[in-house]
Write a protein that holds these residues in place. Structure first.
Motif, short mmCIF file in Angstrom:
data_model
loop_
_atom_site.label_atom_id
_atom_site.label_comp_id
_atom_site.label_asym_id
_atom_site.label_seq_id
_atom_site.Cartn_x
_atom_site.Cartn_y
_atom_site.Cartn_z
N ALA A 1 0.83 -1.20 0.00
CA ALA A 1 0.00 0.00 0.00
C ALA A 1 0.86 1.25 0.00
CB ALA A 1 -0.95 -0.01 1.19
N VAL A 2 1.90 1.27 0.86
CA VAL A 2 2.81 2.41 0.91
C VAL A 2 3.51 2.60 -0.43
CG1 VAL A 2 4.89 3.33 2.01
CG2 VAL A 2 3.11 2.24 3.39
N SER A 3 3.94 1.47 -1.02
CA SER A 3 4.63 1.54 -2.31
C SER A 3 3.73 2.10 -3.40
CB SER A 3 5.14 0.15 -2.70
OG SER A 3 5.72 0.16 -3.98
N VAL A 4 2.45 1.64 -3.42
CA VAL A 4 1.52 2.12 -4.44
C VAL A 4 1.28 3.61 -4.30
CG1 VAL A 4 -0.89 2.00 -5.21
CG2 VAL A 4 0.39 -0.10 -4.81
N LEU A 5 1.08 4.08 -3.06
CA LEU A 5 0.88 5.51 -2.86
C LEU A 5 2.09 6.31 -3.32
CD1 LEU A 5 -0.87 5.50 0.64
CD2 LEU A 5 -1.91 5.97 -1.59
N GLY A 6 3.29 5.79 -2.99
CA GLY A 6 4.51 6.47 -3.45
C GLY A 6 4.61 6.49 -4.96
N LEU B 1 2.09 6.34 -7.11
CA LEU B 1 1.10 7.28 -7.65
C LEU B 1 1.62 8.70 -7.61
CD1 LEU B 1 -2.23 5.87 -6.16
CD2 LEU B 1 -1.57 5.94 -8.57
N TYR B 2 2.23 9.08 -6.47
CA TYR B 2 2.82 10.42 -6.38
C TYR B 2 3.90 10.62 -7.42
CZ TYR B 2 5.49 14.35 -4.58
OH TYR B 2 6.15 15.53 -4.46
N ALA B 3 4.77 9.59 -7.61
CA ALA B 3 5.85 9.70 -8.59
C ALA B 3 5.28 9.82 -10.00
CB ALA B 3 6.77 8.48 -8.49
N LEU B 4 4.19 9.08 -10.29
CA LEU B 4 3.59 9.11 -11.62
C LEU B 4 3.00 10.48 -11.92
CD1 LEU B 4 2.92 7.42 -14.12
CD2 LEU B 4 0.78 6.76 -13.01
N VAL B 5 2.28 11.05 -10.92
CA VAL B 5 1.71 12.40 -11.11
C VAL B 5 2.82 13.42 -11.32
CG1 VAL B 5 0.42 14.24 -9.97
CG2 VAL B 5 -0.39 11.87 -9.81
#
Length: 377
Positions: free
Chosen positions: A110-115, A117-121
């Motif tokens: 979950a932490v990795s996915v959130l990170g 998503l931020y990197a992708l944006v």
């Protein structure tokens, strides 16, 4: 390694082709090719599927500083982790310790996915800024070109164009003399042309509109094309080269054309040299006298006076859309010193209408078939 390079390396490690990987994900080969060329970024759903297929984490795929493992680690056989909703399901044989292990893994994912998503944006925002800067640089470069002569031609250094030509002329629609368009002949000679490996198109852009035509490779070298587009006051002309295998695009600016309408526009002055001109009573309008019409070019920089000679001059008396009277001015004098044409003619009309019900106009037809009209008093 970039995300695209990691996808390519993992695909080859699995012994899969781009087409096979695309089929496994329900996508086209071109989509996979754009990922591996770093021209596009996989969606989060696709990243999760790639992670599952290659046995690596999403974080490993996205972060450039994260190296690929020598051998992808597989999840325990009795643990099942599903991507949908980041839910963790446990097999019946799980022990208490194993359950805690799965929970910790789920939290880390979950932490990795959130990170990610931020990197992708952040990545897409940076790509948009780079694209805007490139567009501004191309626009400034095109505006700095000299576009005063007809036909237009020039040279470019480096990896761009070694030579190009843009030749245009005014044409009139055969069924509508008030509708004009440009007939354009284009040729361009890229410094590093690869006609067997790329497709070529000429693109003309003007105020949000765009016209495209396919370019043909000439035996003597260079691309050429002919097309017709509506008459616009300005436009940018570019050559677009598209790689047949990867769809990578090279855009080479040819010319920015300005003041096109002015190059082909005329102006007219009319004066009564004899007679009363136009008079009226309560019920009658009379037009009588000798009329002089002077036609000249609006662009004083055009050499030779007129790109298209004024050929016919006609005076019209109208009531709304109805023509009550018409007269062609047949006497014509050309002033070579000032590049002006004078038309003369005698008019003797009487119409049973009041002055405010009619309009008097001069209509000029040039040698291209174009019609222009001016009201006179």
């Amino acid at each position: 390694m970039t995300t695209g390079q990691k996808i390519a390396a993992l695909r080859r490690e699995k012994g899969m082709s781009q087409e096979a990987l695309g089929e496994a994900l329900g996508l086209s080969r071109q989509a996979v090719s754009k990922w591996e060329a770093d021209q596009a970024v996989p969606t989060m759903d696709n990243l999760v599927e790639l992670s599952r297929l290659f046995g690596v984490s999403v974080d490993t795929l996205l972060r450039q500083e994260e190296a690929l493992p020598d051998k992808a680690e597989e999840a325990p056989a009795d643990v099942k982790i599903t991507a949908e909703g980041l839910k963790v399901s446990y097999a019946p044989a799980l022990t208490k310790n194993t359950k805690w292990f799965v929970i910790v893994v789920a939290v880390l994912i979950a932490v990795s996915v959130l990170g990610n998503l931020y990197a992708l944006v952040w990545m897409r925002a940076m790509q948009a800024q780079v694209g805007n800067l490139a567009s501004q640089v191309a626009q400034i470069s095109a505006q700095n070109r000299d576009s005063s002569a007809v036909p237009q031609s020039g040279t470019a250094d480096g990896d761009g164009l070694t030579d190009y030509d843009v030749v245009y002329q005014l044409k009139t629609h055969p069924n509508d003399p008030y509708k004009q368009f440009l007939q354009i002949s284009l040729s361009a000679y890229p410094a590093n042309a690869r006609p067997d490996a790329e497709r070529a198109k000429f693109i003309m852009r003007s105020a949000g509109e765009q016209w495209t035509c396919d370019a043909v490779w000439q035996k003597e070298g260079g691309y050429c094309a002919e097309t017709e587009i509506p008459l616009k006051d300005s436009m940018d002309v570019v050559l677009m080269l598209i790689d047949r295998e990867t769809d990578a695009v090279r855009t080479l600016p040819l010319e920015k054309l300005d003041g096109l309408r002015e190059e082909f526009s005329l102006q007219m002055d009319a004066a009564w040299v004899d007679g009363n001109g136009i008079t009226s009573t309560d019920q009658t309008t009379t037009v009588k006298g000798r009329l002089s019409c002077r036609v000249s070019h609006t662009n004083t920089n055009v050499d030779g006076g007129f790109p298209y000679e004024p050929e016919r001059c006609e005076v019209l008396l109208r009531q709304d859309d109805k023509i009550l009277e018409s007269c062609q001015l047949t006497e014509q004098v050309f002033d070579e010193e000032y590049g002006q044409v004078y038309f003369y003619g005698d008019i003797d009309w009487e119409a049973a209408v009041t002055r405010d019900q009619v309009t008097l106009a001069v209509q000029i037809t040039d040698t291209s078939g174009r019609v222009q009209e001016w009201p006179i008093s």
